[in-house]
Structures are given as structure tokens and as C-alpha cells.
Design a protein around this motif. Structure first.
Motif, PDB file in Angstrom:
ATOM      1  N   ILE A 242       0.856  -1.185   0.000  1.00  0.00           N
ATOM      2  CA  ILE A 242       0.000   0.000   0.000  1.00  0.00           C
ATOM      3  C   ILE A 242       0.889   1.231   0.000  1.00  0.00           C
ATOM      4  O   ILE A 242       1.869   1.286   0.757  1.00  0.00           O
ATOM      5  CB  ILE A 242      -0.919   0.028   1.242  1.00  0.00           C
ATOM      6  CG1 ILE A 242      -1.866  -1.180   1.250  1.00  0.00           C
ATOM      7  CG2 ILE A 242      -1.704   1.337   1.306  1.00  0.00           C
ATOM      8  CD1 ILE A 242      -2.620  -1.355   2.560  1.00  0.00           C
ATOM      9  N   VAL A 243       0.561   2.202  -0.836  1.00  0.00           N
ATOM     10  CA  VAL A 243       1.212   3.512  -0.782  1.00  0.00           C
ATOM     11  C   VAL A 243       0.141   4.559  -0.526  1.00  0.00           C
ATOM     12  O   VAL A 243      -0.824   4.669  -1.295  1.00  0.00           O
ATOM     13  CB  VAL A 243       1.984   3.837  -2.066  1.00  0.00           C
ATOM     14  CG1 VAL A 243       2.451   5.293  -2.052  1.00  0.00           C
ATOM     15  CG2 VAL A 243       3.193   2.926  -2.220  1.00  0.00           C
ATOM     16  N   ASN A 244       0.301   5.306   0.555  1.00  0.00           N
ATOM     17  CA  ASN A 244      -0.556   6.445   0.841  1.00  0.00           C
ATOM     18  C   ASN A 244       0.101   7.704   0.288  1.00  0.00           C
ATOM     19  O   ASN A 244       1.319   7.868   0.393  1.00  0.00           O
ATOM     20  CB  ASN A 244      -0.746   6.609   2.345  1.00  0.00           C
ATOM     21  CG  ASN A 244      -1.404   5.415   2.989  1.00  0.00           C
ATOM     22  OD1 ASN A 244      -2.273   4.774   2.389  1.00  0.00           O
ATOM     23  ND2 ASN A 244      -1.013   5.091   4.204  1.00  0.00           N
TER      24      ASN A 244
ATOM     25  N   GLY B 164       2.200  18.022   5.670  1.00  0.00           N
ATOM     26  CA  GLY B 164       2.111  17.262   6.912  1.00  0.00           C
ATOM     27  C   GLY B 164       3.417  17.205   7.678  1.00  0.00           C
ATOM     28  O   GLY B 164       3.448  16.761   8.828  1.00  0.00           O
ATOM     29  N   ILE B 165       4.501  17.639   7.022  1.00  0.00           N
ATOM     30  CA  ILE B 165       5.821  17.685   7.665  1.00  0.00           C
ATOM     31  C   ILE B 165       6.156  19.105   8.103  1.00  0.00           C
ATOM     32  O   ILE B 165       6.605  19.335   9.229  1.00  0.00           O
ATOM     33  CB  ILE B 165       6.898  17.163   6.694  1.00  0.00           C
ATOM     34  CG1 ILE B 165       6.625  15.699   6.338  1.00  0.00           C
ATOM     35  CG2 ILE B 165       8.300  17.326   7.287  1.00  0.00           C
ATOM     36  CD1 ILE B 165       7.498  15.150   5.232  1.00  0.00           C
ATOM     37  N   THR B 166       5.902  20.063   7.214  1.00  0.00           N
ATOM     38  CA  THR B 166       6.257  21.454   7.502  1.00  0.00           C
ATOM     39  C   THR B 166       5.200  22.174   8.332  1.00  0.00           C
ATOM     40  O   THR B 166       5.490  23.180   8.981  1.00  0.00           O
ATOM     41  CB  THR B 166       6.464  22.237   6.205  1.00  0.00           C
ATOM     42  OG1 THR B 166       5.214  22.328   5.499  1.00  0.00           O
ATOM     43  CG2 THR B 166       7.502  21.569   5.316  1.00  0.00           C
TER      44      THR B 166
ATOM     45  N   ALA C  67      -0.512  15.197   8.036  1.00  0.00           N
ATOM     46  CA  ALA C  67       0.304  14.683   9.142  1.00  0.00           C
ATOM     47  C   ALA C  67      -0.328  13.413   9.700  1.00  0.00           C
ATOM     48  O   ALA C  67       0.372  12.453  10.054  1.00  0.00           O
ATOM     49  CB  ALA C  67       0.438  15.740  10.237  1.00  0.00           C
ATOM     50  N   ALA C  68      -1.658  13.395   9.750  1.00  0.00           N
ATOM     51  CA  ALA C  68      -2.363  12.194  10.207  1.00  0.00           C
ATOM     52  C   ALA C  68      -2.166  11.034   9.232  1.00  0.00           C
ATOM     53  O   ALA C  68      -2.043   9.876   9.648  1.00  0.00           O
ATOM     54  CB  ALA C  68      -3.849  12.491  10.377  1.00  0.00           C
ATOM     55  N   VAL C  69      -2.124  11.323   7.927  1.00  0.00           N
ATOM     56  CA  VAL C  69      -1.856  10.276   6.932  1.00  0.00           C
ATOM     57  C   VAL C  69      -0.481   9.663   7.177  1.00  0.00           C
ATOM     58  O   VAL C  69      -0.294   8.443   7.075  1.00  0.00           O
ATOM     59  CB  VAL C  69      -1.958  10.846   5.502  1.00  0.00           C
ATOM     60  CG1 VAL C  69      -1.403   9.854   4.475  1.00  0.00           C
ATOM     61  CG2 VAL C  69      -3.405  11.179   5.175  1.00  0.00           C
ATOM     62  N   HIS C  70       0.498  10.497   7.496  1.00  0.00           N
ATOM     63  CA  HIS C  70       1.838   9.978   7.782  1.00  0.00           C
ATOM     64  C   HIS C  70       1.823   9.077   9.007  1.00  0.00           C
ATOM     65  O   HIS C  70       2.451   8.005   9.017  1.00  0.00           O
ATOM     66  CB  HIS C  70       2.816  11.145   7.987  1.00  0.00           C
ATOM     67  CG  HIS C  70       2.918  12.054   6.806  1.00  0.00           C
ATOM     68  ND1 HIS C  70       3.571  13.268   6.845  1.00  0.00           N
ATOM     69  CD2 HIS C  70       2.438  11.941   5.532  1.00  0.00           C
ATOM     70  CE1 HIS C  70       3.494  13.851   5.663  1.00  0.00           C
ATOM     71  NE2 HIS C  70       2.799  13.067   4.850  1.00  0.00           N
TER      72      HIS C  70
END
Length: 246
Positions: free
Chosen positions: A140-142, A148-150, A163-166
């Protein structure tokens, strides 16, 4: 993992990064289910492009924010294909809200972005997992975002949703190991329809990138394919941003 003859579901596969990855997967010999919610014309055009190049694809409708629609879609695909080998969780939405305008962030914005961007990806992963686990192999690739990082992006709730996806990626990688690999590709600014009407802003951004120009959907698609192929990779957040986050 060799992508030839693999069965792949790409959510939001009719436009932008979704179309690019659908085309790239088909070029590598995969059969692609191009998911769409409302963009039926774009999804059918993506399928037409794939078939015109000798590939195998068909469009399939489901709103990923509605779990029963996701389950029905995956069940139909599994019956047609026999199983599902790969999932690209690409379907996402945004709201363009100034980052410093906290009062413009409504409950509706929070609910829509988290329901589609986060819960939608979880619903799809949970739906395909039994088929992958049964064959003891899958990936799986999201699709995340450097927002979400910055912490900066098209809006505050969008950045937080990514960020929640990460975080979801890392948790699913643990939950589904060792048979299902779960990773995330986090693009920076990409030339898609999200930037329509904001071309000047995109040009200004390009000037500050280390590589001097923004990425194309095909750039992200190539990385997604590479991550699907790499069998020694799981739980990783991989940025493709032309140096934007440096």
C-alpha cells in the motif's frame, strides 16, 4: 515486487497524480482499477488512455469517505480479479484557507478533510487487507504531503490531515507486517488542477526551490511505482518536493 500482471486499485485515479500513477502502473504491465467519486469523465478518459497504449484498466465509482461504498468496490474488484495485490491511496481534497486565519477554519472543513484524507485511506486499506493477507503479499502507498511535515500548506486542516496520513502509514505498517508493506510518498507542490488560478503563486514558489521548478504528476507517479516495487521498505515517509522542504 514485479508490477507485471499485478492488480492495483488507485483511488482518485482519474486526475492529477492519480491519473499519472494509473498510467505508470499500466505501462509496467499492471491491471488498474481507476477509482473516482464524481469525476467520471476524467476517470473514463484515464482508462481510455491506458487502453490506447495496450494496457488493462477500468473505472470504478466509490466515495472513499463512505465505508460501505469502499467495501462494495473492493468486493467487486476481488471477485473480478480473484484478489487485489496493490493499493495506491491517492484520493484527497483540500480547502484553500489562509494559514493565519484561524476563524475561517470551520467544523465542516475539518470534517470533510479528515473524512476523505484520513478515514478514507483507512477504509480502503482495511478493505483490501484481507485479500493481501490471504496471499501473504501486498503493498500500500498512501499519498501524503510535505504540508504534513512542515505544517504549512493550502490550509491548516489540510496540513494536519496529511500529518495524520503519515501517522496512519506508520501504524498500518506495524499492524499489517510482515505480509503487507505500507509506505507514504509525500509530494511538495505539483502542477495539478489544484493550482489552477494560482499560477503566479506557483511561479514564485518555483523560484525558491533547490531544483528551480515544481514537480510534475509523473515525477510522483514514478516514485510511487518504485516504492511499490521495493520489498525492503515499509513504514517510511518519502518526500518528492524538488527541495521545497529544505
Amino acid at each position: 515486487m514485479e508490477l507485471l500482471d499485478k492488480k492495483v486499485l488507485v483511488t482518485g485515479g482519474g486526475t492529477g497524480i492519480g491519473r499519472a500513477v494509473s498510467l505508470a502502473l499500466a505501462e509496467r504491465g499492471a491491471a488498474v482499477a481507476v477509482n473516482y467519486s464524481r469525476s467520471v469523465g476524467e476517470a473514463e478518459e484515464t482508462v481510455r488512455l491506458i487502453k490506447s497504449q495496450g494496457g488493462h484498466a477500468h473505472a470504478v465509482q466509490a466515495d472513499v469517505s463512505r465505508e460501505q461504498e469502499v467495501l462494495a468496490m473492493v468486493d467487486t474488484l476481488a471477485r473480478e480479479w480473484g484478489s487485489i495485490d496493490l493499493l495506491v491511496n491517492n484520493a484527497s481534497v483540500t480547502r484553500h484557507i489562509p494559514m493565519n486565519d484561524l476563524h475561517a477554519v470551520t467544523d465542516d472543513a475539518w470534517d470533510e478533510l479528515f473524512q476523505i484524507n484520513v478515514k478514507g485511506m483507512f477504509y480502503c486499506a482495511r478493505a483490501v487487507a484481507p485479500y493481501m493477507l490471504k496471499q501473504k503479499k501486498g503493498a500500500i502507498v498512501n499519498v501524503g504531503s510535505i504540508a504534513g511535515i512542515t505544517g504549512s500548506g493550502s490550509s491548516l486542516p489540510y496540513a494536519v490531515s496529511k500529518a495524520a496520513v503519515h501517522g496512519l502509514t506508520r501504524s498500518l505498517a506495524r499492524s499489517l507486517a510482515p505480509h503487507i508493506r505500507v509506505n507514504c510518498v509525500a509530494p511538495g507542490a505539483v502542477l495539478t488542477r489544484w493550482w489552477e488560478g494560482r499560477e503566479k503563486q506557483m511561479e514564485q514558489l518555483a523560484g525558491s526551490l533547490l531544483l528551480g521548478e515544481t514537480a510534475l504528476p509523473a515525477d510522483i507517479a514514478h516514485m510511487i511505482c518504485a516504492v511499490l516495487e521495493q520489498e525492503a521498505l515499509t513504514g517510511q515517509i518519502i518526500t518528492v518536493d524538488a527541495g521545497q522542504s529544505m
